[in-house]
Design an enzyme around this catalytic site. Structure first.
Site, short mmCIF file in Angstrom:
data_model
loop_
_atom_site.label_atom_id
_atom_site.label_comp_id
_atom_site.label_asym_id
_atom_site.label_seq_id
_atom_site.Cartn_x
_atom_site.Cartn_y
_atom_site.Cartn_z
N HIS A 53 19.02 3.43 18.91
CA HIS A 53 19.77 4.54 18.97
C HIS A 53 19.59 5.88 17.94
O HIS A 53 19.03 6.93 18.19
CB HIS A 53 21.13 4.67 19.73
N GLY A 54 20.33 5.28 16.92
CA GLY A 54 20.13 6.23 15.62
C GLY A 54 21.43 7.21 15.36
O GLY A 54 21.49 7.90 14.31
N ASP A 55 22.14 7.29 16.48
CA ASP A 55 23.37 8.21 16.29
C ASP A 55 24.42 7.68 17.34
O ASP A 55 25.07 8.47 18.07
CB ASP A 55 23.11 9.29 16.51
N LEU A 56 24.44 6.55 17.55
CA LEU A 56 25.62 5.86 18.22
C LEU A 56 26.98 5.85 17.91
O LEU A 56 27.25 5.27 17.01
CB LEU A 56 24.92 4.47 18.93
N ASN A 61 28.95 9.73 21.98
CA ASN A 61 27.45 9.34 22.51
C ASN A 61 27.58 8.20 23.63
O ASN A 61 26.57 7.77 23.96
CB ASN A 61 26.47 9.36 21.60
#
Length: 306
Positions: free
Chosen positions: A194-197, A201
């Site tokens: 995901h990279g920005d979980l 979010n």
């Protein structure tokens, strides 16, 4: 015709310069064009960030979300690629995309509401929801997936030291840079990230209890994924009523994440430190207002590094 919030216009111009300003100027026409071609009835917009996002309804009455961003930035293409790879497993479904216009049509998670609402009253439940989401999302990266490598994020540290030295404490940036290199050199796997979980979010839904939204889309080490949630949710400004003391929550979060994900505790700590510093670097480099909470988490994690 939609109106462009001044905050969105200012942020687009700050991040993407003249191109961002032109995108904001064209946004009402772009939204109208995309809505007509996809047969959408547009509803109210969500609070602005770097993209324009609004509720929508398809011709058959299905609720959806329309998301528009600066096309050349590429971040929506990464989001689309990640969502396509997951195909609705643990995340909202991608319904349509138009890379030329920087447009995505997404499944709307209903009833909605973020995992941030659980913090701090039931932080364990919030952490467990994020753990479950990570376990759903993480699958081996398919061959040829059009996503950047996690390793590419390392360049932000060198850029900060070169172009904005001192905007984030230099010793922390240097330590995070070196540690990033060590971690990506010895990954525990290779999955679509995901990279920005984090808490904001992850939304309540009906199809699954929780669905992830807004992925950055990366490929790399699965133990990187929980790093962003260690300094979240940000919510209210530091020191304000309602602000979350992420530092106080760190010890229990770390132990719960390591156990729930079957991850090495030291890697959870190390990636958490790296990402907290990286968050401050991103904020400083894009001219965003300083917050300091990721930095406080990084400083709290520093003595735990091995």
């Amino acid at each position: 015709m939609i109106s462009v919030p001044p905050r969105l216009r200012a942020r687009a111009a700050a991040v993407w310069g003249a191109e961002g300003a032109r995108w904001a100027d064209a946004l009402p026409a772009t939204a109208a064009d995309v809505a007509a071609r996809w047969q959408l009835t547009l509803g109210p917009a969500y609070p602005p960030s770097l993209n324009w996002v609004a509720r929508a309804r398809r011709a058959d009455g299905t609720p959806a979300v329309l998301k528009l961003g600066v096309p050349s930035a590429g971040h929506l293409a990464g989001e689309a690629a990640a969502l396509a790879a997951w195909a609705g497993r643990g995340a909202v479904r991608l319904l349509a995309r138009d890379d030329e216009r920087g447009a995505l049509l997404l499944e709307r998670a209903e009833p909605g509401g973020t995992a941030a609402a659980l913090v701090p009253a039931d932080d364990d439940a919030a952490t467990d929801a994020l753990i479950a989401a990570i376990r759903r999302l993480h699958r081996p990266a398919p061959p040829g997936v059009a996503l950047p490598e996690l390793a590419a994020r390392r360049g932000a540290f060198a850029a900060n030291l070169r172009e904005w030295p001192g905007s984030v404490p230099v010793p922390l940036v240097r330590r995070a840079d070196a540690l990033f290199g060590e971690l990506v050199a010895a990954p525990t796997g290779r999955v679509v990230l995901h990279g920005d979980l984090h808490h904001d979010n992850l939304l309540r839904a009906g199809r699954e209890p929780w669905l992830a939204i807004d992925p950055h889309g990366l490929v790399g080490d699965p133990s990187y994924e929980p790093a962003a949630l260690l300094y979240n949710p940000l919510g209210a400004a530091a020191g304000a009523v309602g602000a979350v003391d992420a530092v106080a929550l760190l010890p229990r979060r770390i132990e719960r994440l390591a156990a729930g994900l079957g991850a090495d505790r030291d890697r959870v700590v190390a990636w958490g430190f790296v990402q907290a510093v990286l968050s401050e670097v991103w904020t400083a480099d894009t001219g965003g207002p300083p917050d300091g909470r990721p930095l406080a988490v990084a400083e709290a994690l520093l003595p735990l590094l091995r």
